[in-house]
Enzyme design. Sequence first.
Site, PDB file in Angstrom:
ATOM      1  N   ASP A   1       0.847  -1.189   0.000  1.00 38.12           N
ATOM      2  CA  ASP A   1       0.000   0.000   0.000  1.00 38.12           C
ATOM      3  C   ASP A   1       0.883   1.241   0.000  1.00 38.12           C
ATOM      4  OD1 ASP A   1      -3.004  -0.715   0.508  1.00 38.12           O
ATOM      5  OD2 ASP A   1      -1.901  -2.030   1.863  1.00 38.12           O
TER       6      ASP A   1
ATOM      7  N   HIS B   1      -7.437   5.563   0.629  1.00 39.61           N
ATOM      8  CA  HIS B   1      -8.357   5.352   1.736  1.00 39.61           C
ATOM      9  C   HIS B   1      -7.601   5.366   3.057  1.00 39.61           C
ATOM     10  CE1 HIS B   1      -6.691   1.419   0.745  1.00 39.61           C
ATOM     11  NE2 HIS B   1      -6.995   0.997   1.961  1.00 39.61           N
TER      12      HIS B   1
ATOM     13  N   ASP C   1      -7.464  -4.812   9.768  1.00 39.00           N
ATOM     14  CA  ASP C   1      -6.656  -3.601   9.932  1.00 39.00           C
ATOM     15  C   ASP C   1      -6.054  -3.577  11.330  1.00 39.00           C
ATOM     16  OD1 ASP C   1      -7.257  -2.797   7.407  1.00 39.00           O
ATOM     17  OD2 ASP C   1      -8.641  -1.200   7.963  1.00 39.00           O
TER      18      ASP C   1
ATOM     19  N   GLU D   1     -11.020  -0.889  -2.482  1.00 40.56           N
ATOM     20  CA  GLU D   1     -11.922  -1.645  -3.351  1.00 40.56           C
ATOM     21  C   GLU D   1     -12.967  -0.750  -4.002  1.00 40.56           C
ATOM     22  OE1 GLU D   1     -11.732  -5.703  -0.614  1.00 40.56           O
ATOM     23  OE2 GLU D   1     -13.284  -4.200  -0.241  1.00 40.56           O
TER      24      GLU D   1
ATOM     25  N   HIS E   1     -19.521 -12.262   0.253  1.00 36.55           N
ATOM     26  CA  HIS E   1     -20.092 -13.600   0.064  1.00 36.55           C
ATOM     27  C   HIS E   1     -21.274 -13.887   0.976  1.00 36.55           C
ATOM     28  CE1 HIS E   1     -18.139 -14.962   3.804  1.00 36.55           C
ATOM     29  NE2 HIS E   1     -17.132 -14.180   3.435  1.00 36.55           N
TER      30      HIS E   1
ATOM     31  N   THR F   1     -11.069 -11.167  -4.293  1.00 34.11           N
ATOM     32  CA  THR F   1     -10.626 -11.659  -2.989  1.00 34.11           C
ATOM     33  C   THR F   1     -11.412 -12.910  -2.578  1.00 34.11           C
ATOM     34  OG1 THR F   1     -10.195 -10.996  -0.699  1.00 34.11           O
ATOM     35  CG2 THR F   1     -12.189 -10.146  -1.727  1.00 34.11           C
TER      36      THR F   1
ATOM     37  N   GLU G   1      -6.665 -12.721  -4.302  1.00 30.37           N
ATOM     38  CA  GLU G   1      -5.963 -12.874  -3.027  1.00 30.37           C
ATOM     39  C   GLU G   1      -6.889 -13.540  -2.019  1.00 30.37           C
ATOM     40  OE1 GLU G   1      -6.646  -8.486  -1.059  1.00 30.37           O
ATOM     41  OE2 GLU G   1      -5.284  -8.634  -2.773  1.00 30.37           O
TER      42      GLU G   1
ATOM     43  N   ALA H   1      -8.820 -13.529   1.587  1.00 27.68           N
ATOM     44  CA  ALA H   1      -9.440 -12.459   2.377  1.00 27.68           C
ATOM     45  C   ALA H   1      -8.845 -12.394   3.778  1.00 27.68           C
ATOM     46  CB  ALA H   1     -10.943 -12.673   2.460  1.00 27.68           C
ATOM     47  N   LEU H   2      -8.528 -13.546   4.347  1.00 24.29           N
ATOM     48  CA  LEU H   2      -8.001 -13.629   5.706  1.00 24.29           C
ATOM     49  C   LEU H   2      -6.769 -14.528   5.721  1.00 24.29           C
ATOM     50  CD1 LEU H   2     -11.407 -14.191   7.554  1.00 24.29           C
ATOM     51  CD2 LEU H   2     -10.134 -12.042   7.410  1.00 24.29           C
TER      52      LEU H   2
ATOM     53  N   ARG I   1      -0.882 -12.078   4.497  1.00 24.70           N
ATOM     54  CA  ARG I   1       0.172 -11.155   4.191  1.00 24.70           C
ATOM     55  C   ARG I   1       1.446 -11.582   4.855  1.00 24.70           C
ATOM     56  NH1 ARG I   1      -1.011  -5.972   4.285  1.00 24.70           N
ATOM     57  NH2 ARG I   1      -3.268  -6.185   4.546  1.00 24.70           N
TER      58      ARG I   1
END
Length: 606
Positions: free
Chosen positions: A139, A179, A187, A272, A386, A428, A466, A468-469, A506
């Site tokens: 980012d 953002h 986060d 997004e 989802h 994602t 990618e 999501a978690l 990540r």
Amino acid sequence: MSVLMTNLVRSNLPGCWEHQIEFQRSNFLTKKPGVDFSDINSRSRHLEQQNVAGYCRINYSSSISRTQAVSSEISSTTPELKVEELDSSKEKMLANYVPVFVMLPLDVITGDNVFANESKIEKQLKQLREADVDGVMVDVWWGIVEAKGPKVYDWGAYKSLFELVKRCGLKLQAIMSFHRCGGNVGDSVTIPLPKWILEIGESNPDIFYTDQSGNRDTEYLTLGVDNLPLFGGRTAIEIYTDYMKSFRENMSDLLEAELLSDVEVGLGPAGELRYPSYQENLGWKFPGIGQFQCYDKYLKAEFKEAATLAGHPEWELPDDGGKYNDKPGDTGFFRPNGSYQNEKGKFFLTWYSNKLLSHGDQILDEANQVFLGCKVKLAAKVSGIHWWYKDESHATELTSGYYNLNDREGYRPIARILSRHYAILNFTCLEMRNSEQSRAAKCAPADLVQQVLSAGWRENIEVAGENALPRYDKMAYNQMLKNARPNGVNGDGQPKLRMSGITYLRLSDKLLQQENFKIFKKFVKKMHVDQEFCPVPTKYYYPIVPLERSKPKFSVEELLEATEPVKPFPFDAETDIGIDDEDGTAGGLADFLGKLINKFISIFKR
């Protein structure tokens, strides 16, 4: 495109050549290609009244016929590339190769613009490189770089980071993050918007997205101010454009060195293309439906104008959409036979989703001009919403701006917009299986992934994705492998369907723990179809060429045609090149925990 520009594209020159032809571009840069959304509501209603179902009379820029059968569409989704005939098994297998990137920590550059842990990051990057990872994603926070004042940019810390990435032999995906960091799932740090933006918001809070109760969300500027000069004479779009121009100018040497593979353009909360409809800092909890975010004075005025032009000046924004943590049936709007199905509701949802499309289209158009001629690809991220996907209303998708229903395709119009900018669709929740998620919330992440990836492939664009978690278990990795090549590996060359890249979320100390990293390295190996690391994208059919100017705008009819539901491409149930028990990596702690998590989830399903 001028003759000079065409020749330059064909010459495959490194870096950017935009400065060489600035005067050649002026004739079409004065125009603003895009989508004319001004009358899409009225024209949509007119066409629906005439029962126009196909729009087959339209000529399309894409090479794919919009009326082909699914079976024939699959064979035509891969862009045609003139390469040498594959004459070895290695070359044939490389045609199945999917590059793997790893997302760097959110605060790899601190909030006060310091590259604080350079030695630790260098060690970690070298570990990734030794694991044959292709590159990293980071980012590039607006709130850090332009923190000191309008047009006062400080790229020093990011330049140091990028140069380190280059020295470590990795490629880079850079996100233009317009953002705030903080307030979303995952986060762990807070990086606000620039202080001078927040100060403007103190006197004019309507520059931020607003829900029906008047709650402001300061994560991202409302798209209602995209073209209003409220920021020292600049519009929001001009702010984003100036930021990207400064990035290109300050990173020109790294662009010319072809360090960057992608520039992902942030288009909303969490980067997004969506509205901030489900914010944890406003009290939202999974699986709440969220709330519409169009009650700032600017979007309210735009809706009133659109309704008046459609002959309904009495129409107002919805007042029955419910609260953040409601279920669809709790609301007048999303319940069975609710407002979303009547004329006013359809008009609102069309306007709401088209505003989002227009927002993304305009910013990507500016990004295309900024990076024109650079050997880099643009990308945009779409959220994997989802929960309530299997509900008739698709409530959470609708509050987020994705007008997706069982009888209306909501993602292909987005893919069509991306196609004219040569942009990658980044999605994602690739790691999620339907069986792992709540039945009560009617979740279906795997079905959603299948729909969205199919939408991108039908528009002949590259799709990436990618998780999501964070996950460290075999089941999650195998699901990502399945989605990367939904019909398996083709031993004779390119597979029928293939993603252009996977980004793992990540980099962390936990990922690099011995057992976790052991299985991750096997995951990378399988994404590379058991081949050695390949630093040349052309060899696996995803060349990075100088970015061309965006194609002409789409007509209203073309966008409406994209909303017609089409059955997604068939996906195999499991990957054919997964991480198996006999690999010796799946029996460790990571896989045990993965199974335990799945068991725990299944116990609490209702």
